[in-house]
Design a protein around this motif. Structure first.
Motif, PDB file in Angstrom:
ATOM      1  N   ALA A  57       0.846  -1.200   0.000  1.00 58.39           N
ATOM      2  CA  ALA A  57       0.000   0.000   0.000  1.00 58.39           C
ATOM      3  C   ALA A  57       0.876   1.243   0.000  1.00 58.39           C
ATOM      4  O   ALA A  57       2.076   1.187   0.268  1.00 58.39           O
ATOM      5  CB  ALA A  57      -0.900   0.007   1.233  1.00 58.39           C
ATOM      6  N   ALA A  58       0.259   2.359  -0.284  1.00 57.32           N
ATOM      7  CA  ALA A  58       0.916   3.660  -0.149  1.00 57.32           C
ATOM      8  C   ALA A  58       0.701   4.141   1.276  1.00 57.32           C
ATOM      9  O   ALA A  58      -0.242   3.722   1.947  1.00 57.32           O
ATOM     10  CB  ALA A  58       0.315   4.658  -1.137  1.00 57.32           C
ATOM     11  N   PRO A  59       1.573   5.022   1.778  1.00 50.08           N
ATOM     12  CA  PRO A  59       1.325   5.595   3.099  1.00 50.08           C
ATOM     13  C   PRO A  59      -0.038   6.295   3.139  1.00 50.08           C
ATOM     14  O   PRO A  59      -0.517   6.815   2.128  1.00 50.08           O
ATOM     15  CB  PRO A  59       2.461   6.611   3.255  1.00 50.08           C
ATOM     16  CG  PRO A  59       3.537   6.115   2.356  1.00 50.08           C
ATOM     17  CD  PRO A  59       2.817   5.502   1.185  1.00 50.08           C
ATOM     18  N   GLY A  60      -0.641   6.301   4.283  1.00 54.85           N
ATOM     19  CA  GLY A  60      -1.933   6.958   4.440  1.00 54.85           C
ATOM     20  C   GLY A  60      -2.482   6.696   5.818  1.00 54.85           C
ATOM     21  O   GLY A  60      -1.851   6.038   6.648  1.00 54.85           O
ATOM     22  N   GLY A  61      -3.670   7.220   6.070  1.00 54.14           N
ATOM     23  CA  GLY A  61      -4.242   7.023   7.391  1.00 54.14           C
ATOM     24  C   GLY A  61      -5.652   7.556   7.517  1.00 54.14           C
ATOM     25  O   GLY A  61      -6.300   7.927   6.535  1.00 54.14           O
TER      26      GLY A  61
END
Length: 127
Positions: A57-61
């Protein structure tokens, strides 16, 4: 006791009581590295403590209402702040305030966890 549920308006229904959730959306940060010849996309493997564990996944939150301006309603502002913070926490890459203002808006699939229009994706190209 009732199980916690989320409505499309960001309201938690828990224990039979309605209250505004502190979580209002989600975001992803797609960082592309460009060395002149080719582009590379920064990704990571998700930890086992989160949904979709071990997936790439790509970074995120998750966006908290407190980061969404004085009235808590500017979801895009909160999403940008969260995306930049998650990028720093998950990769060590820190963006300046100016770089955050220049983030590229990327498409997001409809129907986010908190309802339509509650997930934002951003992009940044490192040269």
């Amino acid at each position: 006791a009732f199980a916690e549920q989320r409505s499309s308006r960001g309201v938690d229904i828990a224990m039979g009581k309605n209250k505004k959730s502190k979580y209002v959306g989600s975001c992803g940060m797609y960082v592309f590295s460009h060395d002149g010849d080719e582009y590379r996309l920064l990704v990571h493997r998700r930890s086992k403590q989160v949904s979709e564990s071990h997936k790439i996944a790509a970074p995120g939150g998750i966006v908290e209402r407190i980061h969404c301006g004085e009235d808590g309603k500017n979801l895009k502002l909160g999403a940008k702040a969260t995306a930049a913070r998650e990028l720093r926490e998950e990769s060590g890459i820190s963006l300046s305030e100016e770089q955050c203002e220049d983030l590229i808006d990327l498409p997001a699939a409809p129907g986010g966890w908190w309802g339509d229009g509650t997930h934002f994706n951003f992009g940044y190209v490192m040269h």
